[in-house]
Design a protein around this motif. Structure first.
Motif, PDB file in Angstrom:
ATOM      1  N   ASP A  98     -47.978 -40.753  56.432  1.00 53.14           N
ATOM      2  CA  ASP A  98     -48.237 -39.532  55.662  1.00 53.14           C
ATOM      3  C   ASP A  98     -48.009 -39.729  54.166  1.00 53.14           C
ATOM      4  O   ASP A  98     -47.613 -38.817  53.460  1.00 53.14           O
ATOM      5  CB  ASP A  98     -47.375 -38.373  56.178  1.00 53.14           C
ATOM      6  N   TYR A  99     -48.260 -40.933  53.678  1.00 54.72           N
ATOM      7  CA  TYR A  99     -48.168 -41.223  52.246  1.00 54.72           C
ATOM      8  C   TYR A  99     -49.494 -41.813  51.767  1.00 54.72           C
ATOM      9  O   TYR A  99     -50.178 -42.520  52.511  1.00 54.72           O
ATOM     10  CB  TYR A  99     -47.038 -42.209  51.938  1.00 54.72           C
ATOM     11  N   THR A 100     -49.854 -41.537  50.508  1.00 55.37           N
ATOM     12  CA  THR A 100     -51.089 -42.035  49.911  1.00 55.37           C
ATOM     13  C   THR A 100     -50.764 -42.869  48.690  1.00 55.37           C
ATOM     14  O   THR A 100     -49.898 -42.506  47.890  1.00 55.37           O
ATOM     15  CB  THR A 100     -52.004 -40.861  49.491  1.00 55.37           C
ATOM     16  N   TRP A 101     -51.485 -43.985  48.535  1.00 58.54           N
ATOM     17  CA  TRP A 101     -51.248 -44.904  47.415  1.00 58.54           C
ATOM     18  C   TRP A 101     -51.960 -44.434  46.156  1.00 58.54           C
ATOM     19  O   TRP A 101     -53.080 -43.925  46.205  1.00 58.54           O
ATOM     20  CB  TRP A 101     -51.750 -46.298  47.758  1.00 58.54           C
ATOM     21  N   SER A 102     -51.304 -44.641  45.031  1.00 59.78           N
ATOM     22  CA  SER A 102     -51.937 -44.424  43.727  1.00 59.78           C
ATOM     23  C   SER A 102     -52.732 -45.663  43.343  1.00 59.78           C
ATOM     24  O   SER A 102     -52.712 -46.674  44.042  1.00 59.78           O
ATOM     25  CB  SER A 102     -50.863 -44.165  42.652  1.00 59.78           C
ATOM     26  N   VAL A 103     -53.400 -45.591  42.207  1.00 59.46           N
ATOM     27  CA  VAL A 103     -54.018 -46.786  41.633  1.00 59.46           C
ATOM     28  C   VAL A 103     -52.898 -47.729  41.173  1.00 59.46           C
ATOM     29  O   VAL A 103     -51.759 -47.299  40.950  1.00 59.46           O
ATOM     30  CB  VAL A 103     -54.911 -46.431  40.425  1.00 59.46           C
ATOM     31  N   PRO A 104     -53.180 -49.029  41.014  1.00 59.26           N
ATOM     32  CA  PRO A 104     -52.163 -49.935  40.438  1.00 59.26           C
ATOM     33  C   PRO A 104     -51.823 -49.499  39.018  1.00 59.26           C
ATOM     34  O   PRO A 104     -52.703 -49.149  38.240  1.00 59.26           O
ATOM     35  CB  PRO A 104     -52.871 -51.293  40.454  1.00 59.26           C
ATOM     36  N   LEU A 105     -50.547 -49.527  38.693  1.00 54.38           N
ATOM     37  CA  LEU A 105     -50.083 -49.034  37.398  1.00 54.38           C
ATOM     38  C   LEU A 105     -49.519 -50.133  36.502  1.00 54.38           C
ATOM     39  O   LEU A 105     -49.500 -49.985  35.288  1.00 54.38           O
ATOM     40  CB  LEU A 105     -49.013 -47.960  37.607  1.00 54.38           C
ATOM     41  N   MET A 106     -49.024 -51.199  37.094  1.00 56.88           N
ATOM     42  CA  MET A 106     -48.428 -52.279  36.306  1.00 56.88           C
ATOM     43  C   MET A 106     -48.449 -53.567  37.113  1.00 56.88           C
ATOM     44  O   MET A 106     -48.645 -53.550  38.333  1.00 56.88           O
ATOM     45  CB  MET A 106     -47.004 -51.925  35.884  1.00 56.88           C
ATOM     46  N   VAL A 107     -48.263 -54.672  36.432  1.00 53.32           N
ATOM     47  CA  VAL A 107     -48.204 -55.987  37.066  1.00 53.32           C
ATOM     48  C   VAL A 107     -46.798 -56.534  36.918  1.00 53.32           C
ATOM     49  O   VAL A 107     -46.241 -56.527  35.820  1.00 53.32           O
ATOM     50  CB  VAL A 107     -49.217 -56.967  36.423  1.00 53.32           C
ATOM     51  N   ILE A 207     -46.496 -44.385  45.780  1.00 52.35           N
ATOM     52  CA  ILE A 207     -47.007 -43.723  46.985  1.00 52.35           C
ATOM     53  C   ILE A 207     -46.516 -42.288  46.963  1.00 52.35           C
ATOM     54  O   ILE A 207     -45.398 -41.990  46.534  1.00 52.35           O
ATOM     55  CB  ILE A 207     -46.570 -44.437  48.282  1.00 52.35           C
ATOM     56  N   VAL A 208     -47.392 -41.389  47.430  1.00 55.91           N
ATOM     57  CA  VAL A 208     -47.133 -39.948  47.332  1.00 55.91           C
ATOM     58  C   VAL A 208     -47.184 -39.345  48.734  1.00 55.91           C
ATOM     59  O   VAL A 208     -48.096 -39.633  49.513  1.00 55.91           O
ATOM     60  CB  VAL A 208     -48.176 -39.263  46.427  1.00 55.91           C
ATOM     61  N   ARG A 209     -46.208 -38.503  49.036  1.00 56.07           N
ATOM     62  CA  ARG A 209     -46.119 -37.894  50.371  1.00 56.07           C
ATOM     63  C   ARG A 209     -47.205 -36.834  50.559  1.00 56.07           C
ATOM     64  O   ARG A 209     -47.345 -35.912  49.753  1.00 56.07           O
ATOM     65  CB  ARG A 209     -44.738 -37.262  50.555  1.00 56.07           C
ATOM     66  N   ASN A 210     -47.968 -36.954  51.637  1.00 54.52           N
ATOM     67  CA  ASN A 210     -48.986 -35.965  51.962  1.00 54.52           C
ATOM     68  C   ASN A 210     -48.328 -34.772  52.650  1.00 54.52           C
ATOM     69  O   ASN A 210     -47.948 -34.839  53.819  1.00 54.52           O
ATOM     70  CB  ASN A 210     -50.044 -36.567  52.894  1.00 54.52           C
ATOM     71  N   ASP A 211     -48.182 -33.698  51.895  1.00 55.30           N
ATOM     72  CA  ASP A 211     -47.547 -32.496  52.424  1.00 55.30           C
ATOM     73  C   ASP A 211     -48.068 -31.308  51.622  1.00 55.30           C
ATOM     74  O   ASP A 211     -48.297 -31.430  50.407  1.00 55.30           O
ATOM     75  CB  ASP A 211     -46.023 -32.609  52.289  1.00 55.30           C
ATOM     76  N   PRO A 212     -48.276 -30.154  52.260  1.00 54.72           N
ATOM     77  CA  PRO A 212     -48.781 -28.987  51.525  1.00 54.72           C
ATOM     78  C   PRO A 212     -47.910 -28.584  50.345  1.00 54.72           C
ATOM     79  O   PRO A 212     -48.402 -27.967  49.393  1.00 54.72           O
ATOM     80  CB  PRO A 212     -48.805 -27.883  52.599  1.00 54.72           C
ATOM     81  N   SER A 213     -46.622 -28.924  50.378  1.00 55.58           N
ATOM     82  CA  SER A 213     -45.725 -28.541  49.289  1.00 55.58           C
ATOM     83  C   SER A 213     -45.806 -29.493  48.103  1.00 55.58           C
ATOM     84  O   SER A 213     -45.218 -29.224  47.055  1.00 55.58           O
ATOM     85  CB  SER A 213     -44.274 -28.501  49.796  1.00 55.58           C
ATOM     86  N   VAL A 214     -46.532 -30.597  48.269  1.00 60.89           N
ATOM     87  CA  VAL A 214     -46.637 -31.615  47.211  1.00 60.89           C
ATOM     88  C   VAL A 214     -48.065 -31.627  46.660  1.00 60.89           C
ATOM     89  O   VAL A 214     -49.018 -31.751  47.429  1.00 60.89           O
ATOM     90  CB  VAL A 214     -46.280 -33.016  47.756  1.00 60.89           C
ATOM     91  N   PRO A 215     -48.244 -31.489  45.340  1.00 62.03           N
ATOM     92  CA  PRO A 215     -49.595 -31.511  44.757  1.00 62.03           C
ATOM     93  C   PRO A 215     -50.135 -32.948  44.682  1.00 62.03           C
ATOM     94  O   PRO A 215     -50.227 -33.541  43.614  1.00 62.03           O
ATOM     95  CB  PRO A 215     -49.373 -30.914  43.364  1.00 62.03           C
TER      96      PRO A 215
END
Length: 251
Positions: A98-107, A207-215
């Motif tokens: 239930d988590y989604t990855w962001s784009v790469p941000l740093m190396v 990574i961002v938690r997939n939950d209705p309370s999280v935008p």
């Protein structure tokens, strides 16, 4: 009585209107320039600035959970963390679905460090202990640890790993290149540590938690905008004095 009830109503209304905080994870093994912990609370550093800016742009207060590396997966699985940053997919084999990855941000470059300046090939190292961080994974070196050609000498943080190297506890250690550079600034030139081999180069994101309370989508779009605008690279340069290695935000 009416005054008391009115005051209670105003407090309740204010609390209901206040946006819920974004819960960020902070590993207690991080060191500057990534994060500085003061009394167990993050106060500055690359990741601190990125997370605070993200929360501000999303319109949520930032709340930090400082945890041991081994406890992060459990906290994620119980929904205690909304956003976890400074992660690579190769490091996480137990991420909840239930988590989604962001784009790469740093190396980040993981480097082999020694008190001696001579470059070396890792596969030519004699069997010996190497300084490592407790519960950190080093995917390219795991086979060497598994077959006993090298062994781990774990410390709780990257800074402790480098301190043990300076003290002569082992001849080689592994560290983030930025942390090595920051650590060397505290040492006399004659005692500074040397990067003798690049072990791996990882593209890191959040990574961002997939939950209705999280935008979720707003967070992901904000991170993409922060990367594309150069904000994240500017934060890295502020703390390291170096131009961040190039990483495509749509990788």
């Amino acid at each position: 009585m009416r005054v008391v009830l009115g005051a209670l109503w105003m407090i309740a209304t204010t609390l209901m209107a206040a946006p819920a905080p974004l819960h960020f994870s902070v590993s207690d093994s991080w060191a500057m320039p990534m994060v500085h912990l003061e009394g167990g609370i993050p106060t500055q550093g690359i990741l601190y600035d990125v997370m605070v800016s993200l929360a501000t742009q999303v319109g949520r207060p930032a709340q930090f959970q400082v945890l041991a590396r081994a406890r992060l997966a459990n906290a994620m699985s119980h929904g205690e963390i909304d956003v976890r940053c400074y992660v690579a997919q190769a490091w996480l084999y137990d991420v909840p679905g239930d988590y989604t990855w962001s784009v790469p941000l740093m190396v980040q470059r993981t480097v082999l460090i020694s008190t001696e300046p001579e470059p070396i090939q890792v596969d030519r190292l004699l069997p010996q202990a190497v300084g490592t961080v407790l519960n950190y994974r080093y995917p390219l070196l795991d086979p060497l640890f598994a077959d006993g050609r090298l062994s781990r000498d774990d410390a709780r943080s990257e800074e402790q790993v480098l301190q043990k190297l300076v003290a002569g506890r082992y001849a080689y250690a592994l560290s983030n290149e930025w942390i090595l550079d920051r650590f060397n600034q505290q040492l006399p030139i004659a005692r500074r540590l040397h990067n003798v081999a690049v072990i791996e180069e990882q593209h890191l994101g959040c990574i961002v938690r997939n939950d209705p309370s999280v935008p979720v989508q707003q967070i992901l779009r904000t991170l993409l905008r922060m990367k594309q605008s150069g904000e994240i690279d500017a934060i890295i340069q502020l703390y390291t004095g170096q131009t961040a290695p190039s990483v495509s935000p749509d990788r």
